[in-house]
Design a protein around this motif. Structure first.
Motif, short mmCIF file in Angstrom:
data_model
loop_
_atom_site.label_atom_id
_atom_site.label_comp_id
_atom_site.label_asym_id
_atom_site.label_seq_id
_atom_site.Cartn_x
_atom_site.Cartn_y
_atom_site.Cartn_z
N VAL A 37 0.80 -1.20 -0.27
CA VAL A 37 0.45 0.48 0.25
C VAL A 37 1.00 1.12 0.55
CG1 VAL A 37 -1.49 0.93 1.75
CG2 VAL A 37 -2.10 -1.55 1.20
N ALA A 38 1.69 1.43 0.73
CA ALA A 38 2.73 2.58 0.32
C ALA A 38 3.15 2.27 -0.59
CB ALA A 38 4.22 1.94 1.72
N ARG A 39 3.32 2.00 -1.63
CA ARG A 39 3.99 1.89 -3.33
C ARG A 39 2.86 2.74 -3.48
NH1 ARG A 39 7.47 -3.32 -4.53
NH2 ARG A 39 8.43 -3.79 -2.65
N LEU A 40 1.91 3.12 -3.58
CA LEU A 40 0.31 3.76 -4.01
C LEU A 40 0.28 4.95 -4.09
CD1 LEU A 40 -2.81 1.96 -2.73
CD2 LEU A 40 -1.22 1.27 -4.83
N PRO A 41 0.39 5.98 -5.34
CA PRO A 41 0.38 7.45 -5.07
C PRO A 41 -1.07 7.15 -3.86
CG PRO A 41 0.21 6.93 -6.95
CD PRO A 41 -0.19 5.78 -6.57
N ALA A 42 -0.42 8.98 -3.25
CA ALA A 42 -1.24 9.30 -1.51
C ALA A 42 -2.47 9.07 -2.37
CB ALA A 42 -0.10 10.52 -1.57
N ALA A 43 -3.16 9.62 -3.65
CA ALA A 43 -4.27 9.37 -3.61
C ALA A 43 -5.37 9.04 -3.56
CB ALA A 43 -4.59 10.07 -5.53
N ASP A 44 -4.43 7.90 -4.73
CA ASP A 44 -4.61 6.21 -4.46
C ASP A 44 -4.88 5.54 -3.12
OD1 ASP A 44 -5.24 5.94 -6.96
OD2 ASP A 44 -3.22 5.58 -7.22
#
Ligand SMILES: [Zn+2]
Length: 272
Positions: A37-44
């Motif tokens: 989850v930490a690899r997702l862009p902030a908005a995602d």
């Protein structure tokens, strides 16, 4: 479903995601338990947490085999199950009625035998099961192992919830509910070719990025391909580019792009 009916159903059932603040406990738990989850862009990430809020409201969880159901268990499973839905219109998992969680791999009372087509009593423990009736069963130890090892191509939550996406159109047959009838035929034709290619390679003893278990039948192929799509996107794209493209079309995202974004995000974080 016809395109008009599908559109109507979409309009009637489309749900606005909640705008409630995200619990700091959830952020901590997911940060610790589901590194992907930490690899997702902030908005995602924000969207994921809001899908999770709906999911945990709608889907009852139950601890089995003496497991006391804690928030960490519910959130770790929800984060991974909802990651599959990140770019898809909500609601999905229309058939999920309940999630049962055992402390670890469990011996199912009965299981569908793909060789005989009947229900059998298995003697091997299973990490997870998904029933067409809407019950998902998971071993908590295996859920955690799958979440922590986020790039080995194996994730029991992705696998079982892929089965539930597949079952949304009423049959667990490896063909999920697609957006429109016009895309359906082309998608299924290409999908069948990818399945046939995987079976051929497994039977020939060739090495494949996808787990050979995917050759069992089309339903397992969809579940195993979903695991590889999210966990080993570069490898899958290199090995079976058309399969990768079909999954990107269905899930409406490109996990290889997310993986590439990770180092940049890390750099930004280290500067600030
Ligand atoms: Zn399966």
């Amino acid at each position: 479903m016809s395109p008009i009916l599908r559109k109507l159903a979409d309009l009637l059932t489309r749900v606005r995601l909640p705008s409630e603040p995200i619990s700091p406990i959830w952020l901590q738990l997911v940060g610790r338990q589901v590194p992907l989850v930490a690899r997702l862009p902030a908005a995602d990430q924000d969207r994921l947490y809001h899908i999770m809020q709906l999911f945990v409201k709608e889907v009852p969880f139950e601890g089995c085999g003496g497991l006391e159901l804690r928030e960490a268990i519910r959130v770790t499973i929800a984060a991974q199950a909802c990651l599959l839905l990140l770019k898809m219109p909500y609601p999905r998992y229309a058939r999920v009625r309940r999630v049962l969680v055992y402390p670890a791999a469990f011996v199912p009372k009965t299981q569908h035998s793909y060789s005989s087509g009947h229900m059998v009593s298995p003697d091997e423990p299973a990490a997870g099961q998904a029933w067409q009736s809407g019950v998902v069963i998971l071993g908590w130890e295996e859920v955690q192992d799958g979440a922590h090892a986020s790039d080995d191509g194996h994730n029991v939550v992705f696998h079982e919830f892929a089965h539930m996406l597949d079952a949304e159109d009423g049959t667990m047959d490896g063909v999920p509910d697609l957006d429109s009838r016009s895309s359906y035929h082309a998608w299924v034709t290409r999908w069948s070719a990818q399945f046939a290619e995987h079976v051929r390679r497994v039977e020939a003893g060739e090495s494949t990025v996808l787990d050979p278990y995917g050759a069992t039948n089309r339903a397992e192929f969809f579940a195993v391909a979903t695991e590889a799509f999210f966990e080993t996107p570069f490898e899958l794209r290199g090995d079976q580019p058309d399969l990768y493209a079909l999954l990107a079309e269905f899930f409406k995202l490109d996990p290889a792009l997310l993986r590439r974004a990770a180092p940049e995000q890390a750099t930004i974080k280290s500067i600030s």
